[in-house]
Write an enzyme that holds these catalytic residues in place. Structure first.
Site, short mmCIF file in Angstrom:
data_model
loop_
_atom_site.label_atom_id
_atom_site.label_comp_id
_atom_site.label_asym_id
_atom_site.label_seq_id
_atom_site.Cartn_x
_atom_site.Cartn_y
_atom_site.Cartn_z
N PHE A 186 0.85 -1.19 0.00
CA PHE A 186 0.00 0.00 0.00
C PHE A 186 0.88 1.23 0.00
CE2 PHE A 186 -2.40 3.52 1.77
CZ PHE A 186 -3.58 3.43 1.09
N ASP A 199 9.54 2.24 1.70
CA ASP A 199 8.39 3.01 2.17
C ASP A 199 8.21 2.68 3.65
OD1 ASP A 199 6.02 4.18 2.81
OD2 ASP A 199 4.93 3.50 1.04
N LYS A 219 3.23 9.47 8.97
CA LYS A 219 2.53 8.95 10.15
C LYS A 219 3.16 9.39 11.47
CE LYS A 219 0.20 5.12 7.81
NZ LYS A 219 -1.24 5.29 7.91
N1 PMP Z 1 2.67 4.18 2.44
C1 PMP Z 1 2.38 3.34 3.45
C2 PMP Z 1 3.30 2.20 3.73
C3 PMP Z 1 1.23 3.52 4.22
O1 PMP Z 1 0.93 2.68 5.23
C4 PMP Z 1 0.38 4.63 3.94
C5 PMP Z 1 -0.88 4.90 4.74
N2 PMP Z 1 -1.50 3.82 5.31
C6 PMP Z 1 0.73 5.48 2.89
C7 PMP Z 1 1.88 5.24 2.17
C8 PMP Z 1 -0.12 6.67 2.55
O2 PMP Z 1 -0.08 7.62 3.57
P1 PMP Z 1 -1.20 8.74 3.68
O3 PMP Z 1 -2.47 8.07 4.04
O4 PMP Z 1 -0.68 9.67 4.75
O5 PMP Z 1 -1.27 9.42 2.35
#
Ligand code: PMP
Length: 437
Positions: free
Chosen positions: A154, A255, A284
């Site tokens: 994701f 990521d 986050k």
């Molecule tokens: N990358 C990862 C690994 C994530 O877990 C998330 C959010 N769950 C995102 C990107 C996207 O982040 P955001 O919701 O702040 O756009």
């Protein structure tokens, strides 16, 4: 034009703001269902690992704003840092009139991310934006277009984020077409019969069938898949990805939006691997509840985009940056990496003990305090219903749990690493009952 009559305005003022059901009915009427919600309860206030709804009901929060609150709700140090910044200024647009705290935060991230090579960090607002910018930087630096991502991964809800995300429903449904030159290979998942070799063979096949490696700019990987189900990427796999990248001049992007900031028992999950990424995405828990994200990477790569090519009006919001500096202090002072490792052991032990009594608990896995339990029926079919039932029973008893997994059959645990022992114990007792049915 304001179409509300004075009597309608008075009526709105008299709205029932202390009933979850009344607010939820208004939500359904006023906001699109595409913005799904986890629980039809409305937050009133929160402190560390506890949250109270508008009806005064208390919940223990094992969701922590989806991995954002490793330092808990409203840590006093973080609140103080934000308040201090609030007294100075809230926005200048960093790209118009910059401020020192952002430089200080970049210095800290450069120094504390894995690898002693020269690094630079650029700030943005959301995780998806960090991912977008990591791809922009990788493409600009390599002058190549292809990007390889993993099934189940994701990476966000923007167009490139969606393209990279390896799960169709609900994230991509109806939203195509997506940016071109994005390729998926299966993530190694021993539980589901995908070995490291299978995943590597898929990359080799991709290079034969779809794109030559010399056209690939980057491989993006979550060291522990978050939304995908808390699958920990094996060390051999990460080493092999690094070798593929080195062989073909491809950049490796880690990521760490969900894995970062002490969650896995290290400040960054990549510290568990003897492999260095070229770029990292962070968000986050970086800013403990304030919207802030970052891309940190090799200085020479980060410097390729021309001035003005990176940024955003709210990028490096000063309140969020002040908060992030305080987050790092709290992680150090309260030794949250060590605490994450300990909390992970406690939780894993408790879950493993329950596995004997609850056969649907197919696998307990994780890294540090990034722990999850996957449910399956006796024939191995993913069991999302069991997960929903456990989540509902826990909610009824005052515990908020998050799910994840490509099949929605995984419960993930993301409680604040600052959680008090007594609150953790109370939450675990509720969890045990919910799991036992
Ligand atoms: N990358 C990862 C690994 C994530 O877990 C998330 C959010 N769950 C995102 C990107 C996207 O982040 P955001 O919701 O702040 O756009």
């Amino acid at each position: 034009m304001n179409t509300h009559s004075p009597s309608e305005t008075a009526q709105a003022a008299a709205l029932d703001r202390s009933s979850n059901a009344a607010i939820d009915a208004r939500r359904v009427a006023a906001t699109p269902r595409g913005v799904g919600i986890g629980f039809p309860i409305y937050a009133q206030r929160a402190l560390n690992a506890e949250l109270w709804d508008v009806e005064g009901r208390r919940y223990i929060d094992f969701a922590a704003g989806i991995a954002v609150l490793n330092t808990g709700h409203r840590h006093p140090k973080i609140v103080q840092a934000i308040a201090r910044q609030l007294d100075c200024f809230t926005h200048t647009a960093y790209q118009v009139v910059p401020y020192e705290c952002t430089v200080a935060l970049a210095e800290q991230i450069n120094a504390r991310t894995p690898g002693s090579h020269a690094k630079k960090t650029a700030f943005f607002t959301t995780g998806a934006e960090a991912v977008e910018n990591a791809i922009k930087i990788a493409r600009a630096a390599t002058r190549r277009s292809g990007v390889i991502a993993l099934g189940g991964g994701f990476h966000g809800r923007t167009y490139m984020g969606m393209a990279l995300t390896g799960k169709v429903a609900p994230y991509k449904l109806g939203f195509g077409p997506f940016p071109a030159s994005v390729y998926h290979v299966p993530a190694p998942m021993a539980l589901h019969g995908v070995s490291v070799q299978d995943a590597l063979d898929a990359i080799a096949q991709l290079f034969k069938a779809d794109i030559e490696p010399e056209q690939v700019a980057a491989i993006i990987v979550e060291p522990v898949q978050g939304e995908g189900g808390f699958y920990v990427m094996p060390v051999e796999f990460m080493r092999a990805l690094r070798a593929i990248c080195d062989r073909h001049g491809i950049l490796l992007i880690a990521d760490e939006v969900q894995t970062g900031f002490a969650r896995t028992g290290k400040l960054f999950a990549m510290e568990h691997y003897d492999v260095l990424p070229d770029l990292m995405t962070l968000a986050k828990s970086l800013a403990g509840g304030m919207p802030l994200s970052a891309v940190c990477g090799r200085a020479e790569i980060m410097d390729v985009p021309a001035p003005g090519g990176l940024g955003g009006t709210y990028a490096a919001n000063p309140l969020a940056v002040a908060s992030a500096l305080a987050v790092l202090e709290v992680i150090d002072e309260e030794q949250l990496c060590e605490r994450a490792a300990k909390l992970g052991q406690v939780l894993t032990g408790r879950l493993q003990a329950l596995q004997k009594k609850v056969p649907g608990m197919r696998e307990v896995r994780g890294l540090g305090a990034m722990v999850a339990v996957e449910f399956a029926q006796p024939d191995g079919t993913p069991d999302a219903d069991a997960v929903k039932q456990v989540q509902k029973r826990a909610q009824d008893a005052g515990l908020l749990l998050l799910t994840c997994g490509v099949y929605g059959n995984v419960i993930r645990f993301l409680f604040p690493l600052t959680i008090e022992d007594a609150v953790l114990e109370e939450g675990l007792a509720i969890l045990e009952k919910a799991l036992l049915g």
